[in-house]
Design an enzyme around this catalytic site. Structure first.
Site, short mmCIF file in Angstrom:
data_model
loop_
_atom_site.label_atom_id
_atom_site.label_comp_id
_atom_site.label_asym_id
_atom_site.label_seq_id
_atom_site.Cartn_x
_atom_site.Cartn_y
_atom_site.Cartn_z
N THR A 13 0.75 -1.09 0.03
CA THR A 13 0.07 -0.17 -0.03
C THR A 13 0.84 1.38 -0.08
O THR A 13 0.50 2.17 -0.80
CB THR A 13 -0.97 -0.07 1.28
OG1 THR A 13 -1.60 -1.16 1.08
CG2 THR A 13 -1.81 1.19 1.11
N VAL A 14 1.78 1.23 0.78
CA VAL A 14 2.56 2.46 0.79
C VAL A 14 3.29 2.58 -0.37
O VAL A 14 3.90 3.83 -0.58
CB VAL A 14 3.59 2.55 2.21
CG1 VAL A 14 4.45 3.68 2.31
CG2 VAL A 14 2.51 2.39 3.52
N LYS A 45 7.39 -10.05 -4.66
CA LYS A 45 7.27 -11.48 -4.36
C LYS A 45 6.92 -12.33 -5.97
O LYS A 45 7.46 -13.15 -6.26
CB LYS A 45 6.47 -11.93 -3.62
CG LYS A 45 6.75 -11.56 -1.85
CD LYS A 45 5.75 -12.26 -1.05
CE LYS A 45 6.08 -11.71 0.39
NZ LYS A 45 5.17 -12.03 1.17
N LYS A 105 8.12 0.95 11.63
CA LYS A 105 8.10 1.35 13.14
C LYS A 105 8.48 0.27 14.14
O LYS A 105 9.30 0.57 15.22
CB LYS A 105 7.08 1.61 13.64
CG LYS A 105 5.78 0.77 13.52
CD LYS A 105 4.93 0.78 12.52
CE LYS A 105 3.71 -0.07 12.62
NZ LYS A 105 2.78 0.18 11.44
N ILE A 136 1.23 12.75 9.17
CA ILE A 136 1.60 13.91 10.01
C ILE A 136 3.02 13.89 10.17
O ILE A 136 3.61 13.06 10.65
CB ILE A 136 1.08 13.80 11.31
CG1 ILE A 136 -0.53 13.45 11.10
CG2 ILE A 136 1.16 14.75 12.43
CD1 ILE A 136 -1.16 12.73 12.53
N GLY A 187 -10.41 -2.22 5.10
CA GLY A 187 -8.77 -2.17 4.86
C GLY A 187 -8.13 -1.30 5.86
O GLY A 187 -6.89 -1.16 6.05
N GLU A 190 -5.61 -5.39 9.42
CA GLU A 190 -5.22 -6.13 8.75
C GLU A 190 -6.23 -7.75 9.14
O GLU A 190 -7.01 -7.80 10.20
CB GLU A 190 -3.88 -6.70 9.46
CG GLU A 190 -2.76 -5.62 9.09
CD GLU A 190 -2.38 -5.60 7.74
OE1 GLU A 190 -2.63 -6.33 6.88
OE2 GLU A 190 -2.18 -4.42 7.41
N LYS A 205 5.74 3.03 18.40
CA LYS A 205 5.60 4.59 17.58
C LYS A 205 6.06 5.43 19.02
O LYS A 205 6.89 6.40 18.72
CB LYS A 205 4.07 4.77 17.50
CG LYS A 205 3.88 4.05 16.07
CD LYS A 205 2.36 4.37 15.40
CE LYS A 205 2.32 3.51 14.08
NZ LYS A 205 0.79 3.67 13.77
N GLY A 302 -2.73 4.83 5.30
CA GLY A 302 -3.33 5.15 3.99
C GLY A 302 -2.16 5.21 3.06
O GLY A 302 -1.23 5.74 3.46
#
Length: 425
Positions: A13-14, A45, A105, A136, A187, A190, A205, A302
């Protein structure tokens, strides 16, 4: 125009968000760095899988070392997550004198100090803005904009999954299990949400933020944590009736030579800004001795928000405008880590509905120096049982635990259903 070649480890996603932002905002990025960003190689993969990005097929590889050992790639972006093999990949990239950007993280919280040192030895940068808070700019705010401050406190909602679940329970009356399923469907959670709902993600975090803000080595295992799995619909209802909303908070505070850290559900006054943070959004309060209180708010997860944070780190490296986040970390422990949890507490019991039960529980609280702020009794639930709710004044958690150990043995106490911190900002 000179090009900067990126190698990306992972295509989730990222990573897709990063690639799409580079294309979407190409003119802006090129104007900022006066260079062209080129995605040279991407570790996947399955090279044949269809993806929602505009990349040619020859970019994909299943061999990470086609990126790590590629002399033409200047910046490696690690987005596969987890400790291994991400640790080995980043270590080898740094030793190969490549800059590294990551959103990992768990890795930064557990091995970050070692990797920071490795980056310094090799004269390269290791940046990880996207590891906390999604889009952020919390790490950059601490290291750059507020670098002249001595920080006293960090408190925030830094896990979007749990905040979404609690929002749905609060606003739509969902039971915990229903809210989790809805988060998974959209979504936000998980298939196995345990890292989020058990508090592990938030602990990673706050460990990262604390190590940067306090220039102190923070072991994530030293952070007491409690997730949201025990929060019930009844607790949500009581919170609202008493003028609160329940949120999962991560906090770190420094007083003199001590630091206290914690991840826990908490009653937040409904008129406090943190109480209004909903769904997948995050918010972090910083308190500096010069700047005072500052709140940062935005999407904590996101594709595009987190991809934006990754891209900002890439741009910072190219422009050579970034600090190394942990330049000031002291190898020896500078502050003592304590765990007093001196707070107000909400405690909900399920008891047999008969005379004397309330007085007997209150007597045990008194023996343990626990002063009560309020007591709420409700009608019977049926089967001759009833809920009994206490809110205490400020007291150390150890006193609560001692009292509850005795109370839990009473025949009249069916269940100690909930123990939740009540914040009084």
């Amino acid at each position: 125009m000179e090009s900067i070649n990126l190698g990306i480890l992972g295509m989730g996603t990222v990573a897709s968000g990063l690639i799409n932002i580079i294309e979407l905002n190409n003119t802006k990025v090129v104007g900022s760095i006066n260079k062209q960003l080129v995605v040279s190689k991407v570790l996947v993969k399955d090279v044949n899988k269809k993806r929602n990005v505009n990349l040619s097929a020859d970019v994909y590889t299943t061999d990470a070392y086609e990126i790590i050992n590629n002399a033409d790639i200047q910046i490696v972006v690690e987005l596969i997550g987890g400790i291994n093999p991400a640790y080995e990949y980043i270590k080898d990239a740094l030793n190969g004198k490549k800059h590294v950007v990551t959103a990992n993280k768990a890795l930064i919280a557990t091995r970050g100090e070692e990797l920071e040192q490795l980056a310094r030895i090799n004269g390269v940068r290791l940046l990880y803005e996207a590891s906390v808070g999604g889009g952020i700019p919390i790490i950059n705010t601490i290291t750059e904009n507020l670098s002249a401050n001595e920080f006293e406190q960090i408190t925030g909602i830094i896990n979007g999954t749990t905040n979404y679940i609690l929002t749905q329970m609060t606003e739509n009356g969902l039971e915990y299990e229903q809210a989790v399923k809805e988060a998974q469907r959209l979504g936000f959670a998980e298939a196995d949400p345990s890292s989020d709902v058990d508090g592990d993600d938030a602990a990673y975090k706050i460990a990262i933020l604390s190590s940067i803000a306090f220039n102190q080595r923070i072991n994530v295992n030293d952070i007491p944590k409690e997730g949201i799995t025990k929060i019930s619909k009844e607790d949500i209802v009581y919170a609202k009736e008493l003028g609160y909303n329940i949120k999962l908070l991560a906090s770190a505070s420094k007083t003199n030579d001590e630091i206290e850290l914690r991840v826990h559900p908490a009653f937040i006054p409904s008129d406090h800004p943190l109480s209004t943070v909903k769904n997948e959004f995050n918010a972090v309060f910083l308190k500096g001795n010069a700047a005072g209180e500052i709140m940062l708010y935005g999407k904590g997860a996101g594709s595009l928000p987190t991809g934006s944070a990754v891209l900002n780190d890439i741009v910072s490296i190219i422009k050579n405008e970034c600090r190394k986040y942990n330049d000031g970390i002291i190898n020896a422990d500078k502050y003592k880590i304590v765990n007093r949890a001196y707070k107000k507490y909400y405690i909900r019991f399920e008891v047999i509905d008969k005379p004397g039960v309330l007085a007997r529980i209150a007597n045990v609280f008194g023996k343990n120096n626990i002063s009560l702020n309020s007591v709420v009794q409700r009608q019977k639930n049926g089967n001759n049982t009833a809920p009994l709710v206490f809110i205490t004044h400020d007291i150390e958690r150890k006193n609560i635990d001692t009292a509850l150990k005795e109370i839990g043995n009473f025949d009249s106490v069916i269940q100690i259903a909930s123990i939740i911190v009540v914040e009084n900002f």
